[in-house]
Design a protein around this motif. Structure first.
Motif, PDB file in Angstrom:
ATOM      1  N   LEU A   1      -2.025   1.239   7.753  1.00  0.00           N
ATOM      2  CA  LEU A   1      -2.451   0.423   8.893  1.00  0.00           C
ATOM      3  C   LEU A   1      -3.969   0.258   8.907  1.00  0.00           C
ATOM      4  CD1 LEU A   1      -0.195   1.957  11.687  1.00  0.00           C
ATOM      5  CD2 LEU A   1      -0.027  -0.348  10.773  1.00  0.00           C
ATOM      6  N   ALA A   2      -4.676   1.374   8.723  1.00  0.00           N
ATOM      7  CA  ALA A   2      -6.143   1.344   8.756  1.00  0.00           C
ATOM      8  C   ALA A   2      -6.710   0.548   7.581  1.00  0.00           C
ATOM      9  CB  ALA A   2      -6.702   2.770   8.758  1.00  0.00           C
ATOM     10  N   LEU A   3      -6.160   0.767   6.388  1.00  0.00           N
ATOM     11  CA  LEU A   3      -6.687   0.060   5.218  1.00  0.00           C
ATOM     12  C   LEU A   3      -6.413  -1.433   5.285  1.00  0.00           C
ATOM     13  CD1 LEU A   3      -5.847   2.551   2.322  1.00  0.00           C
ATOM     14  CD2 LEU A   3      -8.102   2.066   3.332  1.00  0.00           C
TER      15      LEU A   3
ATOM     16  N   LEU B   1       0.817  -1.212   0.000  1.00  0.00           N
ATOM     17  CA  LEU B   1       0.000   0.000   0.000  1.00  0.00           C
ATOM     18  C   LEU B   1       0.855   1.269   0.000  1.00  0.00           C
ATOM     19  CD1 LEU B   1      -2.580  -1.184   2.676  1.00  0.00           C
ATOM     20  CD2 LEU B   1      -3.093  -0.806   0.247  1.00  0.00           C
ATOM     21  N   ALA B   2       2.147   1.139   0.237  1.00  0.00           N
ATOM     22  CA  ALA B   2       3.035   2.283   0.470  1.00  0.00           C
ATOM     23  C   ALA B   2       3.152   3.240  -0.709  1.00  0.00           C
ATOM     24  CB  ALA B   2       4.422   1.800   0.877  1.00  0.00           C
ATOM     25  N   ALA B   3       3.000   2.780  -1.908  1.00  0.00           N
ATOM     26  CA  ALA B   3       3.136   3.663  -3.068  1.00  0.00           C
ATOM     27  C   ALA B   3       2.043   4.724  -3.124  1.00  0.00           C
ATOM     28  CB  ALA B   3       3.125   2.839  -4.359  1.00  0.00           C
ATOM     29  N   HIS B   4       0.920   4.452  -2.430  1.00  0.00           N
ATOM     30  CA  HIS B   4      -0.223   5.353  -2.557  1.00  0.00           C
ATOM     31  C   HIS B   4      -0.699   5.974  -1.244  1.00  0.00           C
ATOM     32  CE1 HIS B   4      -0.608   4.019  -6.679  1.00  0.00           C
ATOM     33  NE2 HIS B   4      -0.524   2.776  -6.254  1.00  0.00           N
ATOM     34  N   PHE B   5      -0.269   5.415  -0.115  1.00  0.00           N
ATOM     35  CA  PHE B   5      -0.832   5.860   1.158  1.00  0.00           C
ATOM     36  C   PHE B   5       0.259   6.026   2.218  1.00  0.00           C
ATOM     37  CE2 PHE B   5      -3.951   3.022  -0.926  1.00  0.00           C
ATOM     38  CZ  PHE B   5      -4.977   3.935  -1.147  1.00  0.00           C
ATOM     39  N   PRO B   6       0.083   7.028   3.117  1.00  0.00           N
ATOM     40  CA  PRO B   6       1.026   7.161   4.234  1.00  0.00           C
ATOM     41  C   PRO B   6       0.836   6.037   5.251  1.00  0.00           C
ATOM     42  CG  PRO B   6      -0.699   8.834   4.377  1.00  0.00           C
ATOM     43  CD  PRO B   6      -0.910   8.092   3.088  1.00  0.00           C
ATOM     44  N   GLU B   7       1.783   5.940   6.184  1.00  0.00           N
ATOM     45  CA  GLU B   7       1.837   4.801   7.101  1.00  0.00           C
ATOM     46  C   GLU B   7       0.547   4.569   7.884  1.00  0.00           C
ATOM     47  OE1 GLU B   7       4.469   2.994  10.780  1.00  0.00           O
ATOM     48  OE2 GLU B   7       5.110   4.846   9.826  1.00  0.00           O
ATOM     49  N   ARG B   8       0.001   5.568   8.525  1.00  0.00           N
ATOM     50  CA  ARG B   8      -1.200   5.366   9.342  1.00  0.00           C
ATOM     51  C   ARG B   8      -2.390   4.951   8.481  1.00  0.00           C
ATOM     52  NH1 ARG B   8      -2.286  10.004  13.408  1.00  0.00           N
ATOM     53  NH2 ARG B   8      -4.022   8.597  13.722  1.00  0.00           N
ATOM     54  N   THR B   9      -2.465   5.473   7.273  1.00  0.00           N
ATOM     55  CA  THR B   9      -3.531   5.076   6.347  1.00  0.00           C
ATOM     56  C   THR B   9      -3.360   3.608   5.965  1.00  0.00           C
ATOM     57  OG1 THR B   9      -3.616   7.331   5.491  1.00  0.00           O
ATOM     58  CG2 THR B   9      -4.667   5.626   4.159  1.00  0.00           C
TER      59      THR B   9
ATOM     60  N   ILE C   1     -11.091   6.888   4.606  1.00  0.00           N
ATOM     61  CA  ILE C   1      -9.857   6.580   5.341  1.00  0.00           C
ATOM     62  C   ILE C   1      -8.664   7.191   4.623  1.00  0.00           C
ATOM     63  CG2 ILE C   1      -8.275   4.710   5.994  1.00  0.00           C
ATOM     64  CD1 ILE C   1     -10.807   3.019   6.573  1.00  0.00           C
ATOM     65  N   ALA C   2      -8.615   7.043   3.303  1.00  0.00           N
ATOM     66  CA  ALA C   2      -7.488   7.573   2.519  1.00  0.00           C
ATOM     67  C   ALA C   2      -7.407   9.099   2.625  1.00  0.00           C
ATOM     68  CB  ALA C   2      -7.624   7.156   1.065  1.00  0.00           C
ATOM     69  N   GLU C   3      -8.539   9.747   2.732  1.00  0.00           N
ATOM     70  CA  GLU C   3      -8.555  11.214   2.785  1.00  0.00           C
ATOM     71  C   GLU C   3      -8.334  11.779   4.192  1.00  0.00           C
ATOM     72  OE1 GLU C   3     -12.243  12.369   0.975  1.00  0.00           O
ATOM     73  OE2 GLU C   3     -11.547  11.828  -1.037  1.00  0.00           O
ATOM     74  N   HIS C   4      -8.721  11.028   5.217  1.00  0.00           N
ATOM     75  CA  HIS C   4      -8.749  11.607   6.564  1.00  0.00           C
ATOM     76  C   HIS C   4      -7.775  10.985   7.551  1.00  0.00           C
ATOM     77  CE1 HIS C   4     -12.076  14.075   5.335  1.00  0.00           C
ATOM     78  NE2 HIS C   4     -12.734  13.007   4.930  1.00  0.00           N
TER      79      HIS C   4
END
Length: 185
Positions: free
Chosen positions: A148-150, A138-146, A180-183
């Motif tokens: 984890l949640a996704l 998921l790292a190419a598109h989302f920061p670390e906390r995102t 989740i991706a936005e917030h």
């Protein structure tokens, strides 16, 4: 017939045994998986299991390692195909809603793996490494906390869907993934 030798030199025997172990686990559960049942399903002599593996525990460990690797390959491919965050959200939604992540049979195997991981350190480590690979994908598109949640959402919703035995509302899943991706960052 169980116990018959298929080929004098059978280079794929070990893989057949692991495939058979996966089938036995899916049909009967880890608790009812035995050397004898695996040998019968693989159509190999019982002694082949002890020739290729140190014991039943080693067979289970390698079976679950193969499961996690094959599922990680699909997860990675889905995320690599996404060119931006919107497509990545759609890919995560597809992982949750469709068979891209796990077939119903694989979900059964996942439940068995998670339960067995509570009693086997090697399988617990396999599950842990798989979790890290999923987040890495998921790292190419989302920061670390995102991430984890996704990743928790993918796992959790997949489990809920298996027990509810009803398809998820794709629009609701997509809205949740997008939120989740936005917030979450």
């Amino acid at each position: 017939m169980a116990g018959t030798r298929r080929v004098a030199n059978d280079p794929l025997r070990k893989e057949r045994i692991l495939d058979a172990a996966r089938d036995v686990i899916a049909e009967r559960g880890v608790h009812a998986t035995t050397h004898r049942r695996i040998a019968e399903a693989a159509d190999v002599p019982l002694g082949s299991l002890t020739y290729h593996f140190e014991g039943l525990e080693a067979i289970l460990e390698q079976t679950f390692a193969r499961l996690s690797e094959s599922m990680s390959v699909r997860y990675r491919a889905a995320m690599e195909a996404a060119s931006d965050r919107r497509e990545a959200c759609a890919a995560v939604t597809d992982l949750i809603c469709g068979p891209e992540y796990a077939t119903p049979r694989e979900v059964v195997l996942l439940f068995e793996m998670y339960a067995y991981a509570n009693h086997n350190a090697a399988v617990a480590e396999t599950a842990r490494q798989w979790m890290f690979r999923s987040r890495e994908n998921l790292a190419a598109h989302f920061p670390e906390r995102t991430r984890l949640a996704l990743d928790a959402l993918v796992e959790g919703w997949t489990m809920h869907q298996a027990f509810e035995r009803a398809p998820l509302e794709r629009d609701m899943v997509m809205a949740t993934v997008t939120a989740i991706a936005e917030h979450v960052s």
